[in-house]
Design a protein around this motif. Structure first.
Motif, PDB file in Angstrom:
ATOM      1  N   VAL A   1      -7.891 -11.143  -4.886  1.00  0.00           N
ATOM      2  CA  VAL A   1      -7.383 -10.734  -3.562  1.00  0.00           C
ATOM      3  C   VAL A   1      -5.852 -10.750  -3.612  1.00  0.00           C
ATOM      4  N   LEU A   2      -5.228 -11.926  -3.466  1.00  0.00           N
ATOM      5  CA  LEU A   2      -3.756 -11.960  -3.469  1.00  0.00           C
ATOM      6  C   LEU A   2      -3.177 -11.639  -4.843  1.00  0.00           C
TER       7      LEU A   2
ATOM      8  N   MET B   1       0.140  -5.385  -7.617  1.00  0.00           N
ATOM      9  CA  MET B   1       0.515  -4.059  -7.089  1.00  0.00           C
ATOM     10  C   MET B   1       1.981  -4.085  -6.650  1.00  0.00           C
ATOM     11  N   ALA B   2       2.408  -5.191  -6.027  1.00  0.00           N
ATOM     12  CA  ALA B   2       3.795  -5.318  -5.566  1.00  0.00           C
ATOM     13  C   ALA B   2       4.733  -5.339  -6.769  1.00  0.00           C
ATOM     14  N   LYS B   3       4.368  -6.147  -7.768  1.00  0.00           N
ATOM     15  CA  LYS B   3       5.225  -6.284  -8.964  1.00  0.00           C
ATOM     16  C   LYS B   3       5.398  -4.934  -9.661  1.00  0.00           C
ATOM     17  N   SER B   4       4.315  -4.156  -9.712  1.00  0.00           N
ATOM     18  CA  SER B   4       4.393  -2.877 -10.426  1.00  0.00           C
ATOM     19  C   SER B   4       5.391  -1.931  -9.763  1.00  0.00           C
TER      20      SER B   4
ATOM     21  N   VAL C   1       5.840 -13.681   1.279  1.00  0.00           N
ATOM     22  CA  VAL C   1       4.706 -14.340   1.957  1.00  0.00           C
ATOM     23  C   VAL C   1       3.480 -14.319   1.042  1.00  0.00           C
ATOM     24  N   ILE C   2       3.205 -13.147   0.467  1.00  0.00           N
ATOM     25  CA  ILE C   2       2.069 -13.042  -0.468  1.00  0.00           C
ATOM     26  C   ILE C   2       2.274 -14.013  -1.631  1.00  0.00           C
TER      27      ILE C   2
ATOM     28  N   TYR D   1       0.846  -1.202   0.000  1.00  0.00           N
ATOM     29  CA  TYR D   1       0.000   0.000   0.000  1.00  0.00           C
ATOM     30  C   TYR D   1       0.882   1.254   0.000  1.00  0.00           C
ATOM     31  N   LYS D   2       1.927   1.210   0.826  1.00  0.00           N
ATOM     32  CA  LYS D   2       2.816   2.383   0.903  1.00  0.00           C
ATOM     33  C   LYS D   2       3.453   2.656  -0.454  1.00  0.00           C
TER      34      LYS D   2
END
Ligand SMILES: NC(=O)C1=CN([C@@H]2O[C@H](COP(=O)(O)OP(=O)(O)OC[C@H]3O[C@@H](n4cnc5c(N)ncnc54)[C@H](OP(=O)(O)O)[C@@H]3O)[C@@H](O)[C@H]2O)C=CC1
Ligand SMILES: CC(C)(CO)C(=O)C(=O)O
Length: 326
Positions: A284-285, A291-294, A301-302, A239-240
């Motif tokens: 969901v995941l 979002m993380a990859k971008s 963990v995800i 999110y950050k």
């Protein structure tokens, strides 16, 4: 006011129950299945015997009763793409689409296919489960958070014509929406609903995958504080990195509160895995993972949970294909 509800599942049945005095039309896969019964918290039961139409086989005449002011969409995330391919004849120019789902991406998908319609996105903490064939039990009366999608998405992504050309009569729109929302016992309208959706995504991102792979009730997550903390940490980092505004302690607390409030509940993903159905892993995941990859963020963990659920989903969808051809 004319209301259509897609699907006769748990949340679709709950909404049919809330809107019963408006006699909603149910758009279903198969009109030959019996009407559903819903049992309330005080054990009273209501037969949801409303007009049904097959969603894949649109009306050819007598169309007027099927020009909806609101079409409520309550299918699972992975069912939306197929539904969208069937939905066009049911969506008039003035039909507002209201999508209520866990996970993310569904509203964006609707916007891409119905860019001219007003779309509202929502999320609910109501809890309903199938207690017997054709019967649903309300197990918790929660809150419906809802808001206009055009305030949430970038205008280059979605700017419906009535907003772009300023042809919406906001007074009329507000009063129609008011007539719809007053049927829900606890509803919050948001000018920008994204905070509510991201809060629910974080709640589902922690509770659902862990309870699904461990096959435990939500409250049993109390026995796995390290796993809960590790997942929270990664979701907060995602999110950050994506500039989602949130307060870490408040969001962490919100997740813990839902674990406590629904401690006796088997999460939807836990049940999907148990009954070998597809889960909402992708919305969901999968969404969090993208979002993380971008942002080139490392989220082991995800990723590990996402991959485990992906494998389970793959085995469940091939098993259901095999059953279909038996
Ligand atoms: N149940 C709950 O307590 C909560 C659910 N949610 C969320 O709400 C959403 C809906 O969940 P839920 O109601 O539990 O799911 P269900 O599986 O109970 O309901 C979905 C319904 O939609 C029907 N459907 C799917 N595709 C179509 C189609 N093309 N045309 C007509 N009907 C269709 C399904 O039929 P079929 O079964 O035949 O495929 C099913 O009856 C999910 O995103 C879930 O995560 C959120 C909070 C709580
Ligand atoms: C709130 C929670 C986690 C309740 O179980 C839920 O939304 C779900 O099961 O999908």
């Amino acid at each position: 006011m004319k209301i259509g509800i897609v699907g006769q599942g748990a949340i679709g049945s709950l909404f049919a129950y809330y809107f019963k005095t408006l006699s909603p039309v149910l758009l279903v896969k198969n009109i030959d299945v019996p009407a559903r019964t819903i049992i309330g918290l005080t054990r009273e039961s209501t037969l949801l015997d409303f007009a049904k139409q097959p969603v894949h086989n649109p009306f050819t005449n007598n169309a007027e009763p099927y020009i909806f002011d609101f079409l409520l969409i309550t299918v699972k995330g992975y069912q939306l793409a197929e539904l969208i391919s069937q939905l066009r004849p049911w969506v008039a120019r003035q039909t507002r689409l209201v999508i209520v789902q866990n996970g993310m991406g569904g509203a964006q998908m609707l916007a891409a296919h119905f860019p001219q319609n007003l779309i509202y996105a929502g999320t609910t903490t109501d809890a309903v489960y199938a207690s017997a064939t054709d019967t649903f039990q309300i197990s918790a009366q929660g809150r419906l958070d809802i808001g206009p999608l055009w305030n949430m998405l970038d205008p280059t992504q979605y700017a419906p014509k009535p907003c772009k050309h300023k042809t919406v009569n906001w007074q009329h729109e507000k009063s129609l929406l008011d007539s719809l929302l007053r049927f829900h016992p606890f509803v919050m309208y948001h000018q920008d609903v994204s905070d509510a959706l991201y809060t629910k995504l974080a709640i589902n991102g922690v509770i659902n995958p862990l309870t699904a792979v461990l096959q435990i009730k939500n409250g049993q997550l109390r026995q796995y504080p390290e796993k809960v903390a590790a997942l929270k940490k990664e979701i907060f980092a995602v999110y950050k990195a994506n500039d989602i505004t949130f307060f870490e302690q408040a969001l962490s607390h919100a997740i813990d509160i839902v674990i406590e409030a629904t401690s006796e509940n088997w999460s939807s993903m836990c049940q999907d895995v148990k009954y070998k159905r597809l889960s909402e892993n992708e919305t969901v995941l999968g969404f969090l993972s993208n979002m993380a990859k971008s942002k080139n963020l490392y989220t082991p963990v995800i990723t590990e949970l996402y991959q485990r659920l992906r494998l389970l989903d793959a085995s469940h969808s091939s098993a259901s294909l095999a059953n279909d051809t038996d």
